[in-house]
Design an enzyme around this catalytic site. Structure first.
Site, mmCIF file in Angstrom:
data_model
loop_
_atom_site.group_PDB
_atom_site.id
_atom_site.type_symbol
_atom_site.label_atom_id
_atom_site.label_comp_id
_atom_site.label_asym_id
_atom_site.label_seq_id
_atom_site.Cartn_x
_atom_site.Cartn_y
_atom_site.Cartn_z
ATOM 1 N N HIS A 169 33.378 61.466 -89.014
ATOM 2 C CA HIS A 169 34.371 60.386 -89.011
ATOM 3 C C HIS A 169 35.020 60.362 -90.400
ATOM 4 O O HIS A 169 34.337 60.632 -91.397
ATOM 5 C CB HIS A 169 33.708 59.008 -88.811
ATOM 6 C CG HIS A 169 33.442 58.618 -87.392
ATOM 7 N ND1 HIS A 169 32.275 57.976 -87.003
ATOM 8 C CD2 HIS A 169 34.193 58.734 -86.263
ATOM 9 C CE1 HIS A 169 32.323 57.739 -85.704
ATOM 10 N NE2 HIS A 169 33.467 58.184 -85.227
ATOM 11 N N CYS A 265 30.381 51.955 -92.102
ATOM 12 C CA CYS A 265 30.321 52.032 -90.635
ATOM 13 C C CYS A 265 29.827 50.733 -90.018
ATOM 14 O O CYS A 265 30.129 50.430 -88.865
ATOM 15 C CB CYS A 265 29.355 53.107 -90.156
ATOM 16 S SG CYS A 265 29.587 54.727 -90.799
#
Ligand code: ARG
Length: 272
Positions: A169, A265
């Site tokens: 990511h 996150c």
């Protein structure tokens, strides 16, 4: 004092676990989470953030062990919320819960097309110095998501290509900070993306981190003004950021690293 506090969305780790494997960090960690330790680490992060910002919570859901990673809920801009379309079915169960949370609070919620994986603020980050959205593809989100976002949000979008599966990511290896600064791990990107970053961010604002910090997810940082909250960082990292006026707060998140996530996150900034 800042005029208004930043606002973040978090999700308690009630059902957090490694129940399937969808990124390299999860290998060997199936069902290996100590939930008591995870709760304690999550709470310490929550405390570090609530000292400096406002935190809102979304209820955790059984069957969605990764829901704790709210960065992946979607992309927020003003009162607009573009809900994520997860690449892997294991995380697609989270989509309606996040959509409902934002809908219930009056956001203008939209979905991605069915054939267009896009994992929200995991892969799309606003620059903090210019009106620009950085979007990455390569592992989870697809290149085509850029066009969809461009049609919905009034913002210039720079596309980056991720090439190292450990950094699956964008927020695992790239973090825009206040004042137009940027923390990033250059080797996670292909040459063209590195050039694009160098073209858009002046050298004096770019802070490239080494492999040791990158692997400790030091780029997975929660920026709150001049404070940068991370899992762990080397003295060199702390020094580099200190020289630019940033204070580094370390809050160990080893249980979440087993699932391939850490500080950033576990949060979604709502005041974008
Ligand atoms: N296990 C999760 C996944 O692979 C971790 C997500 C981490 N989130 C992030 N924004 N990088 O989807």
């Amino acid at each position: 004092m800042a005029a208004s506090r930043h606002v973040f969305l978090m999700c308690p780790p009630e059902y957090f676990n490694v129940a399937y494997i969808i990124n390299p960090w999860m290998h060997g960690n199936l069902k290996r989470i100590d939930n008591a330790v995870a709760k304690q680490q999550w709470r310490a992060l929550y405390d570090a953030i609530t000292d400096r910002a406002t935190v809102r919570l979304v209820a955790s859901q059984p069957g969605s062990p990764d829901m704790v990673f709210t960065a992946n809920a979607g992309l927020v801009k003003g009162r607009q919320f573009v809900c994520s379309r997860f690449r892997y079915p294991e995380r697609q169960y989270e989509e309606p819960y996040f959509a409902d949370w934002f809908m219930d609070r009056g956001y203008d919620v939209s979905l991605m097309p069915r054939d267009c994986p896009f994992e929200g603020a995991g892969d799309a980050l606003f620059d903090r110095g210019q009106d620009l959205l950085w979007m990455a593809h390569g592992h989870r989100s697809i290149e085509g998501a850029r066009e969809v976002l461009a049609g919905r949000l009034d913002v210039d979008i720079a596309l980056l290509h991720l090439v190292d599966s450990r950094f699956y990511h964008l927020d695992t290896c790239f973090c825009p900070l206040d004042g137009g600064y940027l923390l990033y791990y250059p080797l996670a990107f292909d040459d063209a993306s590195r050039r694009e970053i160098e073209r858009r961010v002046p050298a004096a604002r770019r802070m490239a981190v080494g492999e040791e910090d990158a692997l400790a997810f030091a780029c997975n940082a929660v920026g709150i003004g001049q404070t940068v909250v991370v899992n762990r960082a080397t003295p060199e990292f702390v020094h580099t950021l200190g020289a630019k006026g940033f204070e580094v707060v370390q809050s160990p998140l080893t249980e979440f690293m087993k699932a391939g996530g850490s500080a950033k996150c576990l949060t979604l900034r709502l005041d974008e």
